[in-house]
Motif scaffolding. Structure first.
Motif, PDB file in Angstrom:
ATOM      1  N   SER A 100       0.836  -1.193   0.000  1.00 15.70           N
ATOM      2  CA  SER A 100       0.000   0.000   0.000  1.00 15.70           C
ATOM      3  C   SER A 100       0.875   1.249   0.000  1.00 15.70           C
ATOM      4  O   SER A 100       1.905   1.302   0.689  1.00 15.70           O
ATOM      5  N   SER A 101       0.448   2.266  -0.767  1.00 14.48           N
ATOM      6  CA  SER A 101       1.194   3.528  -0.795  1.00 14.48           C
ATOM      7  C   SER A 101       1.103   4.269   0.526  1.00 14.48           C
ATOM      8  O   SER A 101       1.879   5.189   0.785  1.00 14.48           O
ATOM      9  N   ALA A 102       0.153   3.869   1.394  1.00 15.79           N
ATOM     10  CA  ALA A 102      -0.011   4.531   2.691  1.00 15.79           C
ATOM     11  C   ALA A 102       1.230   4.395   3.571  1.00 15.79           C
ATOM     12  O   ALA A 102       1.429   5.185   4.490  1.00 15.79           O
ATOM     13  N   TYR A 103       2.068   3.410   3.271  1.00 13.48           N
ATOM     14  CA  TYR A 103       3.268   3.185   4.075  1.00 13.48           C
ATOM     15  C   TYR A 103       4.479   3.967   3.567  1.00 13.48           C
ATOM     16  O   TYR A 103       5.604   3.696   3.999  1.00 13.48           O
ATOM     17  N   TYR A 104       4.248   4.937   2.669  1.00 16.33           N
ATOM     18  CA  TYR A 104       5.370   5.718   2.144  1.00 16.33           C
ATOM     19  C   TYR A 104       6.137   6.408   3.269  1.00 16.33           C
ATOM     20  O   TYR A 104       7.356   6.581   3.202  1.00 16.33           O
ATOM     21  N   ASP A 105       5.390   6.836   4.329  1.00 13.67           N
ATOM     22  CA  ASP A 105       6.039   7.582   5.402  1.00 13.67           C
ATOM     23  C   ASP A 105       7.014   6.713   6.191  1.00 13.67           C
ATOM     24  O   ASP A 105       7.966   7.218   6.786  1.00 13.67           O
ATOM     25  N   VAL A 106       6.800   5.377   6.199  1.00 13.00           N
ATOM     26  CA  VAL A 106       7.737   4.472   6.867  1.00 13.00           C
ATOM     27  C   VAL A 106       9.099   4.543   6.165  1.00 13.00           C
ATOM     28  O   VAL A 106      10.144   4.621   6.812  1.00 13.00           O
ATOM     29  N   ILE A 107       9.060   4.543   4.828  1.00 14.34           N
ATOM     30  CA  ILE A 107      10.302   4.630   4.055  1.00 14.34           C
ATOM     31  C   ILE A 107      10.909   6.020   4.187  1.00 14.34           C
ATOM     32  O   ILE A 107      12.122   6.176   4.358  1.00 14.34           O
ATOM     33  N   PHE A 108      10.064   7.048   4.112  1.00 12.81           N
ATOM     34  CA  PHE A 108      10.569   8.425   4.188  1.00 12.81           C
ATOM     35  C   PHE A 108      11.244   8.696   5.525  1.00 12.81           C
ATOM     36  O   PHE A 108      12.333   9.284   5.576  1.00 12.81           O
ATOM     37  N   GLU A 109      10.634   8.284   6.621  1.00 11.94           N
ATOM     38  CA  GLU A 109      11.212   8.523   7.940  1.00 11.94           C
ATOM     39  C   GLU A 109      12.544   7.801   8.103  1.00 11.94           C
ATOM     40  O   GLU A 109      13.457   8.310   8.771  1.00 11.94           O
ATOM     41  N   ALA A 110      12.677   6.620   7.497  1.00 10.15           N
ATOM     42  CA  ALA A 110      13.920   5.860   7.612  1.00 10.15           C
ATOM     43  C   ALA A 110      15.039   6.440   6.758  1.00 10.15           C
ATOM     44  O   ALA A 110      16.203   6.074   6.928  1.00 10.15           O
ATOM     45  N   ASN A 111      14.699   7.364   5.839  1.00 14.42           N
ATOM     46  CA  ASN A 111      15.707   7.901   4.916  1.00 14.42           C
ATOM     47  C   ASN A 111      15.740   9.428   4.912  1.00 14.42           C
ATOM     48  O   ASN A 111      16.116  10.040   3.904  1.00 14.42           O
ATOM     49  N   LYS A 112      15.371  10.043   6.040  1.00 10.69           N
ATOM     50  CA  LYS A 112      15.340  11.499   6.095  1.00 10.69           C
ATOM     51  C   LYS A 112      16.714  12.142   5.917  1.00 10.69           C
ATOM     52  O   LYS A 112      16.811  13.300   5.530  1.00 10.69           O
ATOM     53  N   GLY A 113      17.760  11.382   6.226  1.00  9.82           N
ATOM     54  CA  GLY A 113      19.094  11.921   5.989  1.00  9.82           C
ATOM     55  C   GLY A 113      19.429  12.026   4.517  1.00  9.82           C
ATOM     56  O   GLY A 113      20.351  12.742   4.130  1.00  9.82           O
ATOM     57  N   LEU A 114      18.674  11.318   3.684  1.00 14.16           N
ATOM     58  CA  LEU A 114      18.917  11.309   2.239  1.00 14.16           C
ATOM     59  C   LEU A 114      17.842  12.061   1.469  1.00 14.16           C
ATOM     60  O   LEU A 114      18.123  12.686   0.447  1.00 14.16           O
ATOM     61  N   LEU A 115      16.600  12.011   1.956  1.00 17.36           N
ATOM     62  CA  LEU A 115      15.478  12.636   1.263  1.00 17.36           C
ATOM     63  C   LEU A 115      15.018  13.877   2.001  1.00 17.36           C
ATOM     64  O   LEU A 115      14.669  13.810   3.179  1.00 17.36           O
ATOM     65  N   SER A 116      15.000  15.009   1.317  1.00 18.70           N
ATOM     66  CA  SER A 116      14.515  16.244   1.942  1.00 18.70           C
ATOM     67  C   SER A 116      12.993  16.293   1.961  1.00 18.70           C
ATOM     68  O   SER A 116      12.397  16.932   2.826  1.00 18.70           O
ATOM     69  N   SER A 117      12.342  15.622   1.001  1.00 14.54           N
ATOM     70  CA  SER A 117      10.888  15.530   0.966  1.00 14.54           C
ATOM     71  C   SER A 117      10.523  14.314   0.119  1.00 14.54           C
ATOM     72  O   SER A 117      11.357  13.822  -0.658  1.00 14.54           O
ATOM     73  N   PRO A 118       9.294  13.807   0.227  1.00 13.45           N
ATOM     74  CA  PRO A 118       8.933  12.576  -0.487  1.00 13.45           C
ATOM     75  C   PRO A 118       9.023  12.665  -2.005  1.00 13.45           C
ATOM     76  O   PRO A 118       9.060  11.636  -2.676  1.00 13.45           O
ATOM     77  N   ASP A 119       9.022  13.876  -2.577  1.00 14.73           N
ATOM     78  CA  ASP A 119       9.067  14.000  -4.034  1.00 14.73           C
ATOM     79  C   ASP A 119      10.477  14.175  -4.574  1.00 14.73           C
ATOM     80  O   ASP A 119      10.660  14.431  -5.765  1.00 14.73           O
ATOM     81  N   ARG A 120      11.500  14.033  -3.724  1.00 17.06           N
ATOM     82  CA  ARG A 120      12.874  14.315  -4.156  1.00 17.06           C
ATOM     83  C   ARG A 120      13.705  13.064  -4.402  1.00 17.06           C
ATOM     84  O   ARG A 120      14.928  13.113  -4.362  1.00 17.06           O
ATOM     85  N   ILE A 121      13.078  11.938  -4.669  1.00 16.82           N
ATOM     86  CA  ILE A 121      13.868  10.735  -4.934  1.00 16.82           C
ATOM     87  C   ILE A 121      14.520  10.844  -6.306  1.00 16.82           C
ATOM     88  O   ILE A 121      13.975  11.456  -7.233  1.00 16.82           O
ATOM     89  N   ARG A 122      15.708  10.261  -6.407  1.00 14.17           N
ATOM     90  CA  ARG A 122      16.467  10.288  -7.660  1.00 14.17           C
ATOM     91  C   ARG A 122      16.941   8.897  -8.014  1.00 14.17           C
ATOM     92  O   ARG A 122      17.179   8.066  -7.134  1.00 14.17           O
ATOM     93  N   VAL A 123      17.109   8.660  -9.292  1.00 14.31           N
ATOM     94  CA  VAL A 123      17.616   7.377  -9.756  1.00 14.31           C
ATOM     95  C   VAL A 123      18.997   7.126  -9.144  1.00 14.31           C
ATOM     96  O   VAL A 123      19.853   8.011  -9.122  1.00 14.31           O
ATOM     97  N   GLY A 124      19.199   5.928  -8.615  1.00 11.02           N
ATOM     98  CA  GLY A 124      20.491   5.571  -8.045  1.00 11.02           C
ATOM     99  C   GLY A 124      20.599   5.746  -6.548  1.00 11.02           C
ATOM    100  O   GLY A 124      21.564   5.264  -5.942  1.00 11.02           O
ATOM    101  N   GLN A 125      19.637   6.435  -5.932  1.00 11.53           N
ATOM    102  CA  GLN A 125      19.665   6.564  -4.481  1.00 11.53           C
ATOM    103  C   GLN A 125      19.429   5.198  -3.832  1.00 11.53           C
ATOM    104  O   GLN A 125      18.599   4.423  -4.292  1.00 11.53           O
ATOM    105  N   ARG A 126      20.150   4.947  -2.754  1.00 13.31           N
ATOM    106  CA  ARG A 126      20.039   3.654  -2.062  1.00 13.31           C
ATOM    107  C   ARG A 126      19.265   3.883  -0.771  1.00 13.31           C
ATOM    108  O   ARG A 126      19.763   4.494   0.171  1.00 13.31           O
ATOM    109  N   LEU A 127      18.041   3.372  -0.734  1.00 19.69           N
ATOM    110  CA  LEU A 127      17.145   3.608   0.392  1.00 19.69           C
ATOM    111  C   LEU A 127      17.114   2.412   1.339  1.00 19.69           C
ATOM    112  O   LEU A 127      17.170   1.256   0.891  1.00 19.69           O
ATOM    113  N   VAL A 128      16.990   2.717   2.619  1.00 16.44           N
ATOM    114  CA  VAL A 128      16.754   1.680   3.617  1.00 16.44           C
ATOM    115  C   VAL A 128      15.264   1.347   3.602  1.00 16.44           C
ATOM    116  O   VAL A 128      14.416   2.247   3.612  1.00 16.44           O
TER     117      VAL A 128
END
Length: 294
Positions: free
Chosen positions: A260-288
């Motif tokens: 479910s897309s509702a769990y996006y915040d779980v990924i975002f919170e785990a990667n706040k050091g890499l992502l400034s906001s949920p719309d700023r993902i880039r190709v090649g970023q390695r997410l937890v």
């Protein structure tokens, strides 16, 4: 003694003449790189085999990432990372917008809710009304299409998924509509697949169906995923990582790993050091990718 001295002097002049005039011989060309370092002449050098600055500049214009050429040396600098153009976003929650789409389409038991963007617009309208009452100066709040209204109109018209994708992305590219941040892909488009998937999922739940199950994502069936054993102070755990692919959005990644897309915040919170906001993902970023039970 004098004859010997004169002879040595004449010999020295002869050697100097050879040194001075030999570099200008037509058949002996010294090839140098842009920094002036001689290159061994192991092959015939032709004008066609050695591109000039103008040809490099032309290649730079046609490349996706422009090259920078140093005029003094002719050296080409490595291209800098260029961020892609991204659509306008707002802080509307996708679940709220989807709820209103279903309510407008007449799903039983679904009532409309006030989204964050609607609340902000109402607040702005009240502020402008207060200014008008105090100063007499009238301000008109510009009307604009909303993603919610576009989706409702498209679904009522029976548009295909491909047509909906074109309609929404054309509106977003023109700056006519703002979208939830989790729908913005790594290449700057609107992820209509996630949008439509969310509408279908919430419609099934509203009709008495069950929520989507958590997928069994593994490195074997999920491109870009890897699992590593991380040693902690007291034990070892398996950590999941995901490398962002072209066309990914944070909502799509949440569906891949949590259903479910509702769990996006779980990924975002785990990667706040890499992502400034949920719309700023880039190709090649390695997410937890954390686990829900963690």
């Amino acid at each position: 003694m004098i004859r010997t001295t004169v002879a040595l002097f004449v010999f020295a002049l002869f050697i100097c003449g050879l040194i001075i005039f030999r570099p200008f011989a037509e058949d002996d060309v010294v090839v140098q790189d842009p920094l002036g370092v001689p290159i061994e002449d192991t092959a015939d050098v032709t004008r066609a085999a050695t591109p000039d600055i103008s040809s490099l500049a032309q290649a730079a214009v046609s490349a996706a990432a422009p090259l920078t050429i140093e005029p003094a040396t002719g050296l080409v600098e490595a291209p800098r990372r260029i961020d892609v153009l991204r659509p306008n976003t707002d802080d509307t929650r996708l679940s709220d917008m989807t709820n209103n789409v279903l309510a407008e389409l007449g799903f039983a038991g679904v009532k409309p809710v006030t989204t964050n963007s609607q609340a902000q617009r109402q607040s702005t309208s009240e502020i402008l009304a207060g200014i008008e009452a105090a100063t007499g100066q009238q301000s008109i709040l510009e009307e604009r299409d909303t993603l919610e209204a576009i989706v409702i109109a498209a679904l009522r018209a029976g548009e295909t998924d491909e047509d909906i994708d074109t309609i929404i992305n054309d509106a977003a590219a023109a700056g006519n509509v703002a979208v939830p941040q989790i729908l913005v892909t790594s290449d700057g488009r609107v992820d209509t697949h996630v949008l439509l998937n969310n509408i279908v999922s919430q419609a099934q739940i509203a009709a008495g169906g069950t929520a989507p199950t958590i997928p069994d994502a593994t490195p074997e069936n999920t491109q870009g995923m890897e699992v590593r054993v991380v040693q902690r102070a007291t034990d070892a755990v398996q950590a999941r990582f995901y490398t962002v692919q072209s066309g990914d959005s944070l909502g799509a990644i949440a569906i891949t790993f949590f259903g479910s897309s509702a769990y996006y915040d779980v990924i975002f919170e785990a990667n706040k050091g890499l992502l400034s906001s949920p719309d700023r993902i880039r190709v090649g970023q390695r997410l937890v990718i954390p686990r829900i039970d963690a």
